[in-house]
Design a protein around this motif. Structure first.
Motif, PDB file in Angstrom:
ATOM      1  N   GLU A  65       1.107  -1.264  -0.112  1.00 57.71           N
ATOM      2  CA  GLU A  65      -0.096   0.095   0.106  1.00 57.71           C
ATOM      3  C   GLU A  65       0.728   1.319   0.075  1.00 57.71           C
ATOM      4  O   GLU A  65       1.821   1.217   0.639  1.00 57.71           O
ATOM      5  CB  GLU A  65      -0.817   0.031   1.282  1.00 57.71           C
ATOM      6  CG  GLU A  65      -2.068   1.127   1.192  1.00 57.71           C
ATOM      7  CD  GLU A  65      -2.780   1.343   2.561  1.00 57.71           C
ATOM      8  OE1 GLU A  65      -2.277   0.804   3.585  1.00 57.71           O
ATOM      9  OE2 GLU A  65      -4.097   1.667   2.613  1.00 57.71           O
ATOM     10  N   TYR A  71       2.895   7.505   3.859  1.00 58.25           N
ATOM     11  CA  TYR A  71       1.556   7.203   4.063  1.00 58.25           C
ATOM     12  C   TYR A  71       0.944   8.323   4.976  1.00 58.25           C
ATOM     13  O   TYR A  71       1.465   8.439   6.095  1.00 58.25           O
ATOM     14  CB  TYR A  71       1.568   5.838   4.721  1.00 58.25           C
ATOM     15  CG  TYR A  71      -0.011   5.271   4.959  1.00 58.25           C
ATOM     16  CD1 TYR A  71      -1.029   5.714   3.908  1.00 58.25           C
ATOM     17  CD2 TYR A  71      -0.357   4.788   6.052  1.00 58.25           C
ATOM     18  CE1 TYR A  71      -2.371   5.363   4.173  1.00 58.25           C
ATOM     19  CE2 TYR A  71      -1.646   4.078   6.140  1.00 58.25           C
ATOM     20  CZ  TYR A  71      -2.887   4.620   5.291  1.00 58.25           C
ATOM     21  OH  TYR A  71      -4.108   4.306   5.386  1.00 58.25           O
ATOM     22  N   LYS A 135     -10.020   1.363  -2.471  1.00 55.68           N
ATOM     23  CA  LYS A 135     -10.272   0.855  -1.092  1.00 55.68           C
ATOM     24  C   LYS A 135     -11.714   1.139  -0.651  1.00 55.68           C
ATOM     25  O   LYS A 135     -12.080   2.242  -0.859  1.00 55.68           O
ATOM     26  CB  LYS A 135      -9.405   1.639  -0.084  1.00 55.68           C
ATOM     27  CG  LYS A 135      -9.021   1.165   1.338  1.00 55.68           C
ATOM     28  CD  LYS A 135      -8.211   2.102   2.016  1.00 55.68           C
ATOM     29  CE  LYS A 135      -7.841   1.344   3.222  1.00 55.68           C
ATOM     30  NZ  LYS A 135      -6.634   2.101   3.818  1.00 55.68           N
ATOM     31  N   PHE A 139      -9.815   4.046   6.137  1.00 57.90           N
ATOM     32  CA  PHE A 139      -9.176   4.045   7.541  1.00 57.90           C
ATOM     33  C   PHE A 139      -9.461   5.121   8.647  1.00 57.90           C
ATOM     34  O   PHE A 139      -8.648   6.143   8.587  1.00 57.90           O
ATOM     35  CB  PHE A 139      -7.743   3.538   7.418  1.00 57.90           C
ATOM     36  CG  PHE A 139      -6.832   3.510   8.586  1.00 57.90           C
ATOM     37  CD1 PHE A 139      -7.244   2.409   9.708  1.00 57.90           C
ATOM     38  CD2 PHE A 139      -5.465   4.051   8.531  1.00 57.90           C
ATOM     39  CE1 PHE A 139      -6.672   2.372  10.706  1.00 57.90           C
ATOM     40  CE2 PHE A 139      -4.702   3.770   9.526  1.00 57.90           C
ATOM     41  CZ  PHE A 139      -5.161   3.150  10.706  1.00 57.90           C
ATOM     42  N   GLU A 151      -8.686   8.804   7.097  1.00 59.94           N
ATOM     43  CA  GLU A 151      -8.740   8.726   5.518  1.00 59.94           C
ATOM     44  C   GLU A 151      -9.744   9.593   4.855  1.00 59.94           C
ATOM     45  O   GLU A 151      -9.527  10.320   3.843  1.00 59.94           O
ATOM     46  CB  GLU A 151      -8.391   7.431   4.901  1.00 59.94           C
ATOM     47  CG  GLU A 151      -7.238   6.883   4.794  1.00 59.94           C
ATOM     48  CD  GLU A 151      -7.014   5.450   4.367  1.00 59.94           C
ATOM     49  OE1 GLU A 151      -6.053   5.140   3.416  1.00 59.94           O
ATOM     50  OE2 GLU A 151      -7.986   4.756   4.445  1.00 59.94           O
ATOM     51  N   CYS A 176      -5.539  -3.214   2.913  1.00 65.39           N
ATOM     52  CA  CYS A 176      -5.382  -2.815   4.508  1.00 65.39           C
ATOM     53  C   CYS A 176      -6.661  -2.996   5.170  1.00 65.39           C
ATOM     54  O   CYS A 176      -7.018  -3.806   5.594  1.00 65.39           O
ATOM     55  CB  CYS A 176      -4.406  -1.399   4.357  1.00 65.39           C
ATOM     56  SG  CYS A 176      -3.792  -1.382   5.723  1.00 65.39           S
ATOM     57  N   TYR A 177      -7.122  -1.682   5.411  1.00 65.97           N
ATOM     58  CA  TYR A 177      -8.353  -1.816   6.436  1.00 65.97           C
ATOM     59  C   TYR A 177      -9.672  -2.737   5.748  1.00 65.97           C
ATOM     60  O   TYR A 177     -10.241  -3.273   6.797  1.00 65.97           O
ATOM     61  CB  TYR A 177      -8.885  -0.470   6.574  1.00 65.97           C
ATOM     62  CG  TYR A 177      -9.711  -0.187   7.760  1.00 65.97           C
ATOM     63  CD1 TYR A 177      -9.009  -0.145   9.165  1.00 65.97           C
ATOM     64  CD2 TYR A 177     -11.033   0.633   7.837  1.00 65.97           C
ATOM     65  CE1 TYR A 177     -10.059  -0.023  10.367  1.00 65.97           C
ATOM     66  CE2 TYR A 177     -11.783   0.865   8.977  1.00 65.97           C
ATOM     67  CZ  TYR A 177     -11.270   0.470  10.040  1.00 65.97           C
ATOM     68  OH  TYR A 177     -12.040   0.630  11.254  1.00 65.97           O
ATOM     69  N   ARG A 180     -10.256  -6.015   7.569  1.00 68.17           N
ATOM     70  CA  ARG A 180     -11.196  -6.303   8.828  1.00 68.17           C
ATOM     71  C   ARG A 180     -12.300  -6.898   8.217  1.00 68.17           C
ATOM     72  O   ARG A 180     -13.169  -6.821   9.658  1.00 68.17           O
ATOM     73  CB  ARG A 180     -11.127  -4.937   9.415  1.00 68.17           C
ATOM     74  CG  ARG A 180      -9.690  -4.794  10.200  1.00 68.17           C
ATOM     75  CD  ARG A 180      -9.866  -3.500  10.899  1.00 68.17           C
ATOM     76  NE  ARG A 180      -8.346  -3.203  11.785  1.00 68.17           N
ATOM     77  CZ  ARG A 180      -8.158  -3.561  12.750  1.00 68.17           C
ATOM     78  NH1 ARG A 180      -8.760  -4.485  13.276  1.00 68.17           N
ATOM     79  NH2 ARG A 180      -6.857  -3.366  13.575  1.00 68.17           N
ATOM     80  N   ALA A 201      -0.764  -1.374   5.226  1.00 64.21           N
ATOM     81  CA  ALA A 201       0.283  -0.699   6.046  1.00 64.21           C
ATOM     82  C   ALA A 201      -0.117  -0.380   7.163  1.00 64.21           C
ATOM     83  O   ALA A 201      -0.331   0.645   7.862  1.00 64.21           O
ATOM     84  CB  ALA A 201       0.662   0.728   5.308  1.00 64.21           C
ATOM     85  N   PHE A 202      -0.195  -1.779   8.027  1.00 65.46           N
ATOM     86  CA  PHE A 202      -0.673  -1.521   9.476  1.00 65.46           C
ATOM     87  C   PHE A 202       0.258  -0.684  10.245  1.00 65.46           C
ATOM     88  O   PHE A 202       1.365  -0.537   9.905  1.00 65.46           O
ATOM     89  CB  PHE A 202      -0.916  -3.030   9.993  1.00 65.46           C
ATOM     90  CG  PHE A 202      -2.307  -3.474   9.621  1.00 65.46           C
ATOM     91  CD1 PHE A 202      -2.987  -3.480   8.824  1.00 65.46           C
ATOM     92  CD2 PHE A 202      -2.931  -4.163  10.991  1.00 65.46           C
ATOM     93  CE1 PHE A 202      -4.475  -3.786   8.495  1.00 65.46           C
ATOM     94  CE2 PHE A 202      -4.171  -4.693  10.871  1.00 65.46           C
ATOM     95  CZ  PHE A 202      -4.897  -4.435   9.738  1.00 65.46           C
ATOM     96  N   ASN A 203       0.034  -0.397  11.296  1.00 59.75           N
ATOM     97  CA  ASN A 203       0.940   0.395  12.172  1.00 59.75           C
ATOM     98  C   ASN A 203       1.515  -0.312  13.326  1.00 59.75           C
ATOM     99  O   ASN A 203       1.163  -1.361  13.651  1.00 59.75           O
ATOM    100  CB  ASN A 203      -0.089   1.668  12.788  1.00 59.75           C
ATOM    101  CG  ASN A 203      -1.370   1.299  13.312  1.00 59.75           C
ATOM    102  OD1 ASN A 203      -1.202   0.785  14.413  1.00 59.75           O
ATOM    103  ND2 ASN A 203      -2.329   1.209  12.720  1.00 59.75           N
ATOM    104  N   THR A 206      -1.766  -1.414  15.852  1.00 55.53           N
ATOM    105  CA  THR A 206      -2.620  -2.397  15.474  1.00 55.53           C
ATOM    106  C   THR A 206      -2.011  -3.737  14.771  1.00 55.53           C
ATOM    107  O   THR A 206      -2.210  -4.597  14.728  1.00 55.53           O
ATOM    108  CB  THR A 206      -4.008  -2.178  14.570  1.00 55.53           C
ATOM    109  OG1 THR A 206      -3.244  -1.376  13.556  1.00 55.53           O
ATOM    110  CG2 THR A 206      -4.478  -0.974  15.382  1.00 55.53           C
ATOM    111  N   TYR A 240       5.161   8.041  10.136  1.00 54.20           N
ATOM    112  CA  TYR A 240       4.289   6.757   9.856  1.00 54.20           C
ATOM    113  C   TYR A 240       5.267   5.730   9.946  1.00 54.20           C
ATOM    114  O   TYR A 240       6.182   5.645   9.012  1.00 54.20           O
ATOM    115  CB  TYR A 240       3.469   6.741   8.749  1.00 54.20           C
ATOM    116  CG  TYR A 240       2.294   5.758   9.135  1.00 54.20           C
ATOM    117  CD1 TYR A 240       0.869   6.000   9.471  1.00 54.20           C
ATOM    118  CD2 TYR A 240       2.693   4.403   8.233  1.00 54.20           C
ATOM    119  CE1 TYR A 240       0.340   4.845   9.673  1.00 54.20           C
ATOM    120  CE2 TYR A 240       1.747   3.357   8.492  1.00 54.20           C
ATOM    121  CZ  TYR A 240       0.402   3.666   9.241  1.00 54.20           C
ATOM    122  OH  TYR A 240      -0.619   2.506   9.178  1.00 54.20           O
TER     123      TYR A 240
END
Ligand code: AKG
Length: 300
Positions: A65, A71, A135, A139, A151, A176-177, A180, A201-203, A206, A240
């Motif tokens: 991503e 990001y 997407k 997010f 976002e 990414c999101y 879920r 691109a999780f952080n 999480t 980020y």
């Protein structure tokens, strides 16, 4: 044909058995790139890794991503391009054609009229646009003192689920999101996908909790292969920091291949036999109580 009928066709055991018999496995490469502020440098690095992956035998190469920009909502406007007319699209299309591979082009901020999207474009080995996923779930989260991200301040959401076929495998794309949302993965499986690919691109909050867990959950629910492709982790102090840990979960929900936080490329083979094995040995797809519940795709 209704959505329901096409589900029955694409996932019927006889259909899958025929596909498996014809198939010798798809060689994929997940490229965990180090991403910086220099767009041209980011794109050149991606192109170089596509060629390297091809040399190692990959037939499909997936990028992370936001691989052409840092990001952050503050960067999307500056780095945005039209898809497929923009310079990043043209570079990836050319790389796909020169290397003769399918490229799942991570994501870029896409400009379309006065809207911006977080978009993944997929290129076939002749450089033709094969699919485009915007997407679907933006997010927007707020975890006090850890991470707040919105976002939707600058991006618009997509409005469809994206699947395509390559080398006899139906593949679903999420960003990414999107990972879920089990309903989305479920619909991809209903449409016959044996592999889901999520540039993400999780952080650092999480990522350790949910990244691998969600990949395994989606693989377990859908009895499909699930690939997650992250940027490499930036050094401490960066605005980020992605979690990294690009990985592949198999249809048993095991994780046979994973990277750490550093740049690198994960090579693996997608074997349809494993999909067939799990689906026949644990036949949840036939045991769903659709008389009590269902997940139905809106016709779009
Ligand atoms: O779901 C998460 O925890 C992270 C999602 C994310 O980073 C994204 O959608 O870009």
């Amino acid at each position: 044909m209704s959505d329901c009928e096409s589900y029955v066709d694409a996932t019927h055991p006889r259909f899958l058995k025929k596909l498996v018999a014809m198939h010798s496995g798809l060689k994929i490469a997940l490229v965990q790139l180090a991403v910086g502020p220099d767009k041209a440098k980011n794109v050149a690095a991606a192109v170089q890794e596509i060629h390297k992956a091809k040399e190692k035998g990959a037939q499909l190469v997936a990028l992370p991503e936001c691989f052409n920009s840092p990001y952050g909502t503050e960067f999307f406007e500056e780095y945005a391009e039209e898809v497929p007319a923009g310079e990043t699209s043209r570079a990836l299309s050319r790389a796909a054609a020169e290397a003769g591979v399918c490229v799942v082009g991570g994501t870029v901020p896409e400009r379309c009229g006065d809207r911006l999207y977080n978009t993944c474009a997929v290129w076939d080995p002749s450089g033709k646009l094969l699919a485009q996923h915007r997407k679907l779930h933006l997010f927007d989260i707020d975890i006090p003192n850890k991470i707040t991200f919105k976002e939707s301040d600058v991006l618009s959401p997509g409005d469809k689920i994206t699947t395509f076929e390559f080398n006899g495998i139906k593949i679903g794309i999420g960003i990414c999101y999107d990972l879920r949302f089990g309903e989305m993965a479920h619909i991809m499986a209903q449409e016959g996908c044996a592999l889901q690919i999520y540039p993400g691109a999780f952080n650092m909050t999480t990522g350790p909790l949910h990244w691998e867990l969600l990949a395994r959950a989606r693989a377990c629910d859908t009895q499909a292969w699930v690939a997650l492709v992250s940027p490499a982790r930036a050094p401490p102090g960066a605005a980020y920091r992605a979690w990294g840990h690009s990985l592949l979960a198999d249809p048993w929900a095991a994780v046979p291949h994973a990277l750490g936080p550093a740049p690198g490329t994960l090579h693996a083979t997608i074997d349809l036999n494993v999909v067939e094995e799990v689906r026949s040995q644990i036949p949840i797809r036939r045991q769903r109580r659709t008389d009590v519940y269902d997940t139905i795709k809106k016709s779009k």
